[in-house]
Design an enzyme around this catalytic site. Structure first.
Site, PDB file in Angstrom:
ATOM      1  N   LYS A  31      42.360  37.563  41.821  1.00  0.00           N
ATOM      2  CA  LYS A  31      41.200  38.250  42.398  1.00  0.00           C
ATOM      3  C   LYS A  31      40.620  37.341  43.479  1.00  0.00           C
ATOM      4  O   LYS A  31      40.093  36.270  43.181  1.00  0.00           O
ATOM      5  CB  LYS A  31      40.155  38.543  41.319  1.00  0.00           C
ATOM      6  N   ASP A  33      38.204  35.963  46.415  1.00  0.00           N
ATOM      7  CA  ASP A  33      36.763  35.938  46.673  1.00  0.00           C
ATOM      8  C   ASP A  33      36.545  36.003  48.181  1.00  0.00           C
ATOM      9  O   ASP A  33      36.395  34.986  48.855  1.00  0.00           O
ATOM     10  CB  ASP A  33      36.167  34.649  46.098  1.00  0.00           C
ATOM     11  N   GLU A 170      38.448  33.140  41.449  1.00  0.00           N
ATOM     12  CA  GLU A 170      37.464  34.107  40.956  1.00  0.00           C
ATOM     13  C   GLU A 170      37.914  34.831  39.702  1.00  0.00           C
ATOM     14  O   GLU A 170      37.094  35.171  38.860  1.00  0.00           O
ATOM     15  CB  GLU A 170      37.145  35.118  42.048  1.00  0.00           C
TER      16      GLU A 170
END
Length: 318
Positions: A31, A33, A170
């Site tokens: 994921k 950021d 993240e």
């Protein structure tokens, strides 16, 4: 057909929050950021459009002004994340945020990479109804140029969650391998698991710093709800120095004498009722340690302004 007009009508597919699902039907990615953008590929470069349909090409010329790579036909629309890396090689939202509202950034601007992870249109043909595995195969045929890369895919979701935590990343996004691309929808076919909580909120007003009445000290935050504005607290951490001055410059044109309609000022903490009120249109990102039973953010820290989001993108809280 993927043209400039149709691109602004497209919206990224969104993930739901939850624990990492496991099983052979799932694939896993980091994921990132950063800032989510869709890109319309041409022979000379790519036109970048944010989640709320704003053209961000001039803000990121190092990506938009050069070819994405070879093996990719014109009229293709890609989905990905613009990411700025810190000195340790970790994506930094704080480095990226000042570039959201820049045009033609100077040489001192933090460089970005566009990390691509999906495709909506290939050679002017929609591929959103194809399963994720087929769309991924198309992405893997591209030889990406400098400044753009392909997000890696992993088979071990729990292992990736542990590794991203250790690396200061993240979190993880799990994607169902059979899933279509649901433009503009939040789907359980994509599940995001983050190591820390972030919330996008609306700035309803601001309070002065103890250093002077014209110096920004804290922002009063809220979310749209069925009954008006839901106050979720105030934030001062992260606003010291240059970040605070940049935010103050953006707030000045939004000043108004009255609190936003639908805000129950009497329900605010006593120390925030004498705020400098604003038109409730500016969206910011806040990092925090969860919420209290009264919906207030715990230990909030300001991360940046989200010019890629409008108030309508936040939905309505119950």
């Amino acid at each position: 057909m993927a043209d400039a007009h149709s691109l602004t009508a497209l919206r990224p597919m969104l993930a739901t929050a939850g624990p990492v699902p496991v099983g052979p039907g799932w694939a896993y990615e980091v994921k990132w950021d950063g800032m989510r953008v869709l890109g319309l590929v041409s022979d000379s470069g790519v036109r970048l459009v944010s989640r709320n349909g704003h053209d961000k090409s001039r803000a990121f010329p190092e990506v938009a002004g050069r070819p994405v790579g070879t093996g990719i036909p014109a009229g293709t629309v890609l989905d990905g994340e613009l990411v700025a890396l810190d000195d340790a090689g970790v994506p930094s939202f704080a480095l990226l945020a000042p570039r959201f509202h820049q045009q033609n950034p100077g040489p001192d601007a933090a460089p970005v990479t566009w990390t691509v992870f999906d495709v909506l249109v290939w050679a002017e043909e929609s591929v959103v109804d194809r399963p994720w595995t087929e769309r991924r195969e198309l992405l893997e045929t591209i030889d990406y140029a400098a400044g753009t890369d392909l997000s890696a895919v992993f088979d071990d979701g729990p292992g990736l969650l542990t590794a991203t935590a250790a690396a200061g990343l993240e979190g993880v996004v799990a994607k169902r391998r059979s899933s279509p691309y649901r433009s503009g929808r939040r789907s359980p076919d994509w599940v995001k698991a983050a190591h820390r909580s972030t919330t996008s909120a609306v700035v309803l007003g601001w309070r002065s710093s103890a250093d002077g009445p014209d110096i920004l000290g804290s922002l009063i935050l809220g979310l749209p709800s069925q009954h008006g504005w839901l106050p979720i607290g105030s934030v001062g951490a992260g606003l010291v120095g240059a970040p605070g001055r940049r935010v103050a410059d953006v707030l000045r044109p939004l000043a108004t004498h009255d609190p936003p309609a639908g805000l129950d000022v009497a329900a605010l903490p006593r120390g925030t009722r004498d705020a400098n009120w604003l038109q409730p249109v500016l969206v910011v990102d806040i990092e925090h340690l969860g919420r209290t039973e009264g919906a207030q953010l715990r230990q909030p820290v300001f991360r940046g302004i989200r010019t890629d989001l409008d108030v309508a993108d936040l939905g309505v809280s119950s």
